[in-house]
Design a protein around this motif. Structure first.
Motif, PDB file in Angstrom:
ATOM      1  N   MET A   1      11.356  13.898 -17.240  1.00  0.00           N
ATOM      2  CA  MET A   1       9.946  14.215 -17.280  1.00  0.00           C
ATOM      3  C   MET A   1       9.322  14.080 -15.902  1.00  0.00           C
ATOM      4  N   GLY A   2       8.175  14.700 -15.699  1.00  0.00           N
ATOM      5  CA  GLY A   2       7.483  14.637 -14.426  1.00  0.00           C
ATOM      6  C   GLY A   2       6.173  13.883 -14.579  1.00  0.00           C
ATOM      7  N   VAL A   3       5.813  13.120 -13.550  1.00  0.00           N
ATOM      8  CA  VAL A   3       4.555  12.367 -13.539  1.00  0.00           C
ATOM      9  C   VAL A   3       3.881  12.560 -12.188  1.00  0.00           C
ATOM     10  N   GLU A   4       2.593  12.870 -12.210  1.00  0.00           N
ATOM     11  CA  GLU A   4       1.796  12.902 -10.989  1.00  0.00           C
ATOM     12  C   GLU A   4       0.680  11.886 -11.112  1.00  0.00           C
ATOM     13  N   VAL A   5       0.608  10.969 -10.136  1.00  0.00           N
ATOM     14  CA  VAL A   5      -0.458   9.965 -10.100  1.00  0.00           C
ATOM     15  C   VAL A   5      -1.496  10.443  -9.093  1.00  0.00           C
ATOM     16  N   ARG A   6      -2.653  10.860  -9.598  1.00  0.00           N
ATOM     17  CA  ARG A   6      -3.687  11.428  -8.743  1.00  0.00           C
ATOM     18  C   ARG A   6      -4.849  10.473  -8.581  1.00  0.00           C
ATOM     19  N   SER A   7      -5.701  10.755  -7.638  1.00  0.00           N
ATOM     20  CA  SER A   7      -6.877   9.907  -7.436  1.00  0.00           C
ATOM     21  C   SER A   7      -7.836  10.000  -8.617  1.00  0.00           C
ATOM     22  N   ASP A   8      -7.771  11.109  -9.363  1.00  0.00           N
ATOM     23  CA  ASP A   8      -8.697  11.304 -10.471  1.00  0.00           C
ATOM     24  C   ASP A   8      -8.030  11.255 -11.842  1.00  0.00           C
ATOM     25  N   GLY A   9      -6.756  10.874 -11.906  1.00  0.00           N
ATOM     26  CA  GLY A   9      -6.118  10.794 -13.213  1.00  0.00           C
ATOM     27  C   GLY A   9      -4.600  10.815 -13.150  1.00  0.00           C
ATOM     28  N   ILE A  10      -4.015  10.970 -14.328  1.00  0.00           N
ATOM     29  CA  ILE A  10      -2.553  10.971 -14.483  1.00  0.00           C
ATOM     30  C   ILE A  10      -2.161  12.244 -15.235  1.00  0.00           C
ATOM     31  N   SER A  11      -1.157  12.940 -14.731  1.00  0.00           N
ATOM     32  CA  SER A  11      -0.625  14.082 -15.479  1.00  0.00           C
ATOM     33  C   SER A  11       0.864  13.874 -15.721  1.00  0.00           C
ATOM     34  N   ILE A  12       1.305  14.362 -16.875  1.00  0.00           N
ATOM     35  CA  ILE A  12       2.721  14.231 -17.234  1.00  0.00           C
ATOM     36  C   ILE A  12       3.211  15.541 -17.836  1.00  0.00           C
ATOM     37  N   LYS A  35      -9.742   6.286 -13.523  1.00  0.00           N
ATOM     38  CA  LYS A  35      -9.852   5.657 -12.213  1.00  0.00           C
ATOM     39  C   LYS A  35      -8.571   4.872 -11.921  1.00  0.00           C
ATOM     40  N   ALA A  36      -8.434   4.452 -10.666  1.00  0.00           N
ATOM     41  CA  ALA A  36      -7.209   3.767 -10.261  1.00  0.00           C
ATOM     42  C   ALA A  36      -6.930   2.538 -11.130  1.00  0.00           C
ATOM     43  N   ALA A  37      -7.976   1.776 -11.446  1.00  0.00           N
ATOM     44  CA  ALA A  37      -7.795   0.548 -12.226  1.00  0.00           C
ATOM     45  C   ALA A  37      -7.375   0.830 -13.671  1.00  0.00           C
ATOM     46  N   GLN A  38      -7.525   2.064 -14.106  1.00  0.00           N
ATOM     47  CA  GLN A  38      -7.217   2.424 -15.493  1.00  0.00           C
ATOM     48  C   GLN A  38      -5.861   3.131 -15.633  1.00  0.00           C
ATOM     49  N   ARG A  39      -5.163   3.323 -14.501  1.00  0.00           N
ATOM     50  CA  ARG A  39      -3.939   4.131 -14.534  1.00  0.00           C
ATOM     51  C   ARG A  39      -2.878   3.574 -15.482  1.00  0.00           C
ATOM     52  N   LYS A  40      -2.660   2.276 -15.402  1.00  0.00           N
ATOM     53  CA  LYS A  40      -1.578   1.702 -16.214  1.00  0.00           C
ATOM     54  C   LYS A  40      -1.855   1.903 -17.704  1.00  0.00           C
ATOM     55  N   ASP A  41      -3.075   1.631 -18.114  1.00  0.00           N
ATOM     56  CA  ASP A  41      -3.420   1.810 -19.529  1.00  0.00           C
ATOM     57  C   ASP A  41      -3.342   3.286 -19.920  1.00  0.00           C
ATOM     58  N   ALA A  42      -3.816   4.156 -19.018  1.00  0.00           N
ATOM     59  CA  ALA A  42      -3.799   5.593 -19.329  1.00  0.00           C
ATOM     60  C   ALA A  42      -2.371   6.104 -19.481  1.00  0.00           C
ATOM     61  N   LEU A  43      -1.498   5.736 -18.527  1.00  0.00           N
ATOM     62  CA  LEU A  43      -0.120   6.220 -18.593  1.00  0.00           C
ATOM     63  C   LEU A  43       0.629   5.572 -19.758  1.00  0.00           C
ATOM     64  N   LEU A 135       3.949   1.238 -10.932  1.00  0.00           N
ATOM     65  CA  LEU A 135       3.312   1.787 -12.127  1.00  0.00           C
ATOM     66  C   LEU A 135       4.356   2.430 -13.050  1.00  0.00           C
ATOM     67  N   ILE A 136       5.238   3.224 -12.466  1.00  0.00           N
ATOM     68  CA  ILE A 136       6.268   3.890 -13.274  1.00  0.00           C
ATOM     69  C   ILE A 136       7.155   2.853 -13.960  1.00  0.00           C
ATOM     70  N   ASN A 137       7.540   1.820 -13.221  1.00  0.00           N
ATOM     71  CA  ASN A 137       8.393   0.778 -13.800  1.00  0.00           C
ATOM     72  C   ASN A 137       7.655  -0.016 -14.880  1.00  0.00           C
ATOM     73  N   ASP A 138       6.379  -0.324 -14.626  1.00  0.00           N
ATOM     74  CA  ASP A 138       5.614  -1.152 -15.566  1.00  0.00           C
ATOM     75  C   ASP A 138       5.431  -0.486 -16.927  1.00  0.00           C
ATOM     76  N   VAL A 139       5.377   0.851 -16.936  1.00  0.00           N
ATOM     77  CA  VAL A 139       5.153   1.535 -18.222  1.00  0.00           C
ATOM     78  C   VAL A 139       6.474   1.875 -18.911  1.00  0.00           C
TER      79      VAL A 139
END
Length: 294
Positions: A1-12, A35-43, A135-139
């Protein structure tokens, strides 16, 4: 799978292998604004929702997370190239070399026009790269590789270059645009530019925005022909900003190349599988289509 971590969100995007020698195809794609602080929960939410934990992952860096240069290729073995070229990067980046991670990929030999062997150099800040990796490892994803946007888009464009004679891709999403020219699996040319969707849809600025896009395209094709000694591609395919907007028709009146919208249906398992977030997820889609030999 592909993941992009952007300044405005996460796409997979998730891909699967077809039968036999069939290429990878996309099963689904998604994008969450955060937002950056929400990335882990979002992903994590996306991982849980789609049962993706433990899957191999190709992380793609957004264009604002790295720099890319062309420079002379040092006369060293390929496995020594990245280290040998680090000193060249020192004068090209605005942060200490000790804080940088660098890598290289080939510049096509037939495009140097007598300038000797060149190489593409990519440089990114260690701290940013480590954040993304953590982030990738944590999720619970299994990080296999890291790409940049140019190579991720290449993974898509090579699917549409049936002759290997070259294809131009114009990728636009709010705030960012990129034109890419590839032949098969080789990136020949890329140029980034600012792009405003609001300006495109505003009647007062639409014409100037079209002219700006046309100028970027034509300059790129002229450079590709005159400075790289290549025959320009016959077609430019658009990705974004909105398939319902007649940008292809508008642009084709101002450039010397046939312009059309890229039909993403062939890269999906279900030809109707692309959602309205496909533009935001396009780099992740390209990352998910990364074949192991790419």
């Amino acid at each position: 799978m592909g993941v992009e971590v952007r300044s405005d969100g996460i796409s997979i995007a998730k891909s699967i292998k077809g039968d036999g020698n069939a290429p990878l195809q996309i099963v689904f794609q998604d994008f969450i604004s955060c937002k950056a602080a929400q990335r882990k929960d979002a992903l994590s939410g996306l991982i849980d929702e789609h049962a993706l934990k433990g899957l191999p992952c190709n992380l793609v860096l957004s264009s604002d997370q790295y720099q890319i240069f062309q420079t002379d290729k040092p006369p060293v073995a390929d496995n020594e190239l990245t280290e040998a070229i680090r000193w060249k990067v020192k004068d090209l980046i605005d942060y200490p070399l000790a804080d940088a991670i660098t890598d290289v990929f080939d510049f096509p030999e037939d495009a140097t026009r007598g300038r000797g062997s060149l190489v593409n150099v990519v440089s990114a800040r260690k701290v940013l790269l480590h954040e993304n990796i953590r982030l990738i490892n944590d999720v619970g994803l299994d990080l296999q590789s890291i790409d940049i946007t140019e190579l991720s888009l290449r993974n898509v464009s090579m699917r549409y270059d049936s002759t290997g004679n070259g294809l131009a891709l114009l990728f636009m999403r709010p705030g960012f645009g990129m034109i890419l020219v590839t032949k098969g699996d080789t990136v020949y040319f890329s140029r980034r530019f600012d792009f405003s969707l609001d300006a495109l849809k505003n009647s007062e600025t639409q014409e100037s925005t079209i002219q700006h896009l046309a100028l970027e395209v034509q300059r790129s094709l002229d450079y590709y022909e005159s400075q790289m000694g290549q025959v320009p591609p016959k077609e430019l395919l658009l990705v974004g900003p909105d398939a319902s907007f007649p940008l292809a028709n508008m642009l084709s009146q101002n450039v010397s190349i046939r312009v059309g919208n890229l039909d993403v249906a062939p890269i999906f398992v279900d030809e109707n599988g692309a959602s309205d977030t496909v533009i935001d997820s396009f780099a992740a889609i390209g990352a998910a289509l990364r074949e192991s030999e790419s």
